[in-house]
Design a protein around this motif. Structure first.
Motif, PDB file in Angstrom:
ATOM      1  N   VAL A   1       0.850  -1.198   0.000  1.00 27.90           N
ATOM      2  CA  VAL A   1       0.000   0.000   0.000  1.00 27.90           C
ATOM      3  C   VAL A   1       0.888   1.252   0.000  1.00 27.90           C
ATOM      4  O   VAL A   1       1.591   1.518   0.977  1.00 27.90           O
ATOM      5  N   ASP A   2       0.863   1.985  -1.122  1.00 29.82           N
ATOM      6  CA  ASP A   2       1.838   3.086  -1.298  1.00 29.82           C
ATOM      7  C   ASP A   2       1.782   4.120  -0.170  1.00 29.82           C
ATOM      8  O   ASP A   2       2.824   4.554   0.320  1.00 29.82           O
ATOM      9  N   PHE A   3       0.566   4.486   0.282  1.00 29.07           N
ATOM     10  CA  PHE A   3       0.506   5.543   1.287  1.00 29.07           C
ATOM     11  C   PHE A   3       0.828   5.050   2.707  1.00 29.07           C
ATOM     12  O   PHE A   3       0.793   5.825   3.661  1.00 29.07           O
ATOM     13  N   MET A   4       1.146   3.752   2.847  1.00 25.31           N
ATOM     14  CA  MET A   4       1.545   3.224   4.153  1.00 25.31           C
ATOM     15  C   MET A   4       3.008   2.763   4.143  1.00 25.31           C
ATOM     16  O   MET A   4       3.479   2.172   5.118  1.00 25.31           O
ATOM     17  N   LYS A   5       3.725   3.077   3.078  1.00 23.25           N
ATOM     18  CA  LYS A   5       5.150   2.672   2.958  1.00 23.25           C
ATOM     19  C   LYS A   5       5.966   3.247   4.115  1.00 23.25           C
ATOM     20  O   LYS A   5       5.943   4.456   4.355  1.00 23.25           O
ATOM     21  N   GLY A   6       6.674   2.353   4.812  1.00 26.21           N
ATOM     22  CA  GLY A   6       7.554   2.799   5.888  1.00 26.21           C
ATOM     23  C   GLY A   6       6.842   3.237   7.159  1.00 26.21           C
ATOM     24  O   GLY A   6       7.452   3.832   8.042  1.00 26.21           O
ATOM     25  N   ILE A   7       5.555   2.963   7.243  1.00 25.78           N
ATOM     26  CA  ILE A   7       4.767   3.373   8.410  1.00 25.78           C
ATOM     27  C   ILE A   7       4.220   2.120   9.092  1.00 25.78           C
ATOM     28  O   ILE A   7       3.771   1.194   8.418  1.00 25.78           O
ATOM     29  N   MET A   8       4.264   2.075  10.423  1.00 22.60           N
ATOM     30  CA  MET A   8       3.700   0.955  11.173  1.00 22.60           C
ATOM     31  C   MET A   8       2.240   0.757  10.778  1.00 22.60           C
ATOM     32  O   MET A   8       1.456   1.710  10.803  1.00 22.60           O
ATOM     33  N   ALA A   9       1.883  -0.495  10.412  1.00 28.18           N
ATOM     34  CA  ALA A   9       0.556  -0.757   9.836  1.00 28.18           C
ATOM     35  C   ALA A   9      -0.522  -0.918  10.909  1.00 28.18           C
ATOM     36  O   ALA A   9      -1.293  -1.882  10.912  1.00 28.18           O
ATOM     37  N   SER A  10      -0.586   0.045  11.819  1.00 26.09           N
ATOM     38  CA  SER A  10      -1.618   0.024  12.858  1.00 26.09           C
ATOM     39  C   SER A  10      -2.891   0.670  12.317  1.00 26.09           C
ATOM     40  O   SER A  10      -2.846   1.419  11.333  1.00 26.09           O
ATOM     41  N   THR A  11      -3.995   0.415  12.991  1.00 24.72           N
ATOM     42  CA  THR A  11      -5.259   1.028  12.562  1.00 24.72           C
ATOM     43  C   THR A  11      -5.191   2.547  12.724  1.00 24.72           C
ATOM     44  O   THR A  11      -5.763   3.291  11.929  1.00 24.72           O
TER      45      THR A  11
ATOM     46  N   ASN B   1      -2.508   4.506  12.334  1.00 26.52           N
ATOM     47  CA  ASN B   1      -1.787   5.064  11.189  1.00 26.52           C
ATOM     48  C   ASN B   1      -2.567   4.905   9.892  1.00 26.52           C
ATOM     49  O   ASN B   1      -2.470   5.745   8.999  1.00 26.52           O
ATOM     50  N   LEU B   2      -3.321   3.832   9.794  1.00 22.97           N
ATOM     51  CA  LEU B   2      -4.148   3.618   8.608  1.00 22.97           C
ATOM     52  C   LEU B   2      -5.198   4.734   8.498  1.00 22.97           C
ATOM     53  O   LEU B   2      -5.400   5.306   7.420  1.00 22.97           O
TER      54      LEU B   2
ATOM     55  N   TRP C   1      -6.956   9.559   5.723  1.00 21.06           N
ATOM     56  CA  TRP C   1      -7.329  10.984   5.775  1.00 21.06           C
ATOM     57  C   TRP C   1      -6.524  11.775   4.727  1.00 21.06           C
ATOM     58  O   TRP C   1      -7.080  12.538   3.941  1.00 21.06           O
ATOM     59  N   HIS C   2      -5.214  11.577   4.738  1.00 19.08           N
ATOM     60  CA  HIS C   2      -4.362  12.354   3.826  1.00 19.08           C
ATOM     61  C   HIS C   2      -4.612  12.011   2.365  1.00 19.08           C
ATOM     62  O   HIS C   2      -4.475  12.865   1.491  1.00 19.08           O
ATOM     63  N   GLN C   3      -5.004  10.769   2.108  1.00 17.71           N
ATOM     64  CA  GLN C   3      -5.334  10.375   0.728  1.00 17.71           C
ATOM     65  C   GLN C   3      -6.614  11.055   0.245  1.00 17.71           C
ATOM     66  O   GLN C   3      -6.748  11.370  -0.932  1.00 17.71           O
ATOM     67  N   LEU C   4      -7.558  11.223   1.152  1.00 19.56           N
ATOM     68  CA  LEU C   4      -8.906  11.651   0.754  1.00 19.56           C
ATOM     69  C   LEU C   4      -9.170  13.149   0.883  1.00 19.56           C
ATOM     70  O   LEU C   4     -10.085  13.678   0.243  1.00 19.56           O
TER      71      LEU C   4
ATOM     72  N   TYR D   1     -14.603  15.400   7.165  1.00 28.23           N
ATOM     73  CA  TYR D   1     -14.793  15.681   8.591  1.00 28.23           C
ATOM     74  C   TYR D   1     -14.083  14.646   9.464  1.00 28.23           C
ATOM     75  O   TYR D   1     -13.443  14.988  10.451  1.00 28.23           O
ATOM     76  N   GLY D   2     -14.229  13.384   9.101  1.00 32.75           N
ATOM     77  CA  GLY D   2     -13.620  12.351   9.931  1.00 32.75           C
ATOM     78  C   GLY D   2     -13.463  11.036   9.199  1.00 32.75           C
ATOM     79  O   GLY D   2     -14.160  10.767   8.220  1.00 32.75           O
ATOM     80  N   ILE D   3     -12.523  10.248   9.711  1.00 41.11           N
ATOM     81  CA  ILE D   3     -12.287   8.898   9.197  1.00 41.11           C
ATOM     82  C   ILE D   3     -12.463   7.946  10.362  1.00 41.11           C
ATOM     83  O   ILE D   3     -11.906   8.174  11.449  1.00 41.11           O
ATOM     84  N   LYS D   4     -13.242   6.909  10.152  1.00 37.27           N
ATOM     85  CA  LYS D   4     -13.388   5.878  11.188  1.00 37.27           C
ATOM     86  C   LYS D   4     -13.022   4.548  10.550  1.00 37.27           C
ATOM     87  O   LYS D   4     -13.537   4.212   9.482  1.00 37.27           O
ATOM     88  N   VAL D   5     -12.120   3.818  11.184  1.00 37.50           N
ATOM     89  CA  VAL D   5     -11.695   2.518  10.657  1.00 37.50           C
ATOM     90  C   VAL D   5     -11.919   1.451  11.724  1.00 37.50           C
ATOM     91  O   VAL D   5     -11.355   1.536  12.820  1.00 37.50           O
ATOM     92  N   TYR D   6     -12.737   0.481  11.379  1.00 39.21           N
ATOM     93  CA  TYR D   6     -12.924  -0.685  12.251  1.00 39.21           C
ATOM     94  C   TYR D   6     -11.946  -1.762  11.811  1.00 39.21           C
ATOM     95  O   TYR D   6     -11.973  -2.186  10.655  1.00 39.21           O
ATOM     96  N   GLU D   7     -11.087  -2.190  12.731  1.00 47.67           N
ATOM     97  CA  GLU D   7     -10.203  -3.318  12.433  1.00 47.67           C
ATOM     98  C   GLU D   7     -10.907  -4.625  12.795  1.00 47.67           C
ATOM     99  O   GLU D   7     -10.706  -5.657  12.179  1.00 47.67           O
TER     100      GLU D   7
END
Ligand code: NI
Length: 139
Positions: A87-97, A99-100, A105-108, A120-126
């Motif tokens: 996933v390009d926008f998660m390169k080099g970043i800890m793959a936690s929910t 950070n996801l 957010w930054h992609q959208l 307004y907001g991003i909600k991610v259910y893992e």
């Protein structure tokens, strides 16, 4: 100001680990999410946007257009992928929910603004019981 939320789903693999730590130490810190051979989650993503209702249409935003942006920017890049390595926008970043949610957010943020509304907001259910919410910086 009115708010609307679009839900999308994706399935993805990840591993939470600190490379210089042993598998045992990573297991202590990250639990099952540190499994060396990866594992998957059925992620649920809620994208919340805000703005004013259009007097003619009665709508805040064209939900088809919003869904298309989310599919293009997020779902196509994450669904059935490995977050750590594909996933390009998660390169080099800890793959936690956490950070996801920030990465999404930054992609959208920009493409949603171009639709004429504000993210307004991003909600991610893992999982059913664990979810993260991000409302951008400064809040
Ligand atoms: Ni996990």
């Amino acid at each position: 100001m009115i708010y609307i939320t679009r839900r999308e789903r994706f399935n993805a693999a990840h591993r939470l680990f600190i490379p210089e730590f042993s598998d045992e130490k990573n297991l202590q810190i990250f639990g099952k999410c540190s499994n060396p051979n990866w594992h998957g989650h059925n992620y649920e993503l809620f994208v919340m946007v805000k703005g004013e209702v259009d007097k003619k249409t009665g709508f805040l935003v064209n939900l088809k257009a919003l869904s298309k942006i989310i599919k293009h920017e997020i779902i196509d890049k994450t669904d059935h992928k490995n977050i750590n390595i594909e996933v390009d926008f998660m390169k080099g970043i800890m793959a936690s929910t956490e950070n996801l949610a920030i990465g999404i957010w930054h992609q959208l943020e920009k493409p949603i603004r171009e639709l004429g509304v504000e993210l307004y907001g991003i909600k991610v259910y893992e999982s059913e019981n664990n979810f993260v919410e991000y409302f951008g910086t400064g809040r």
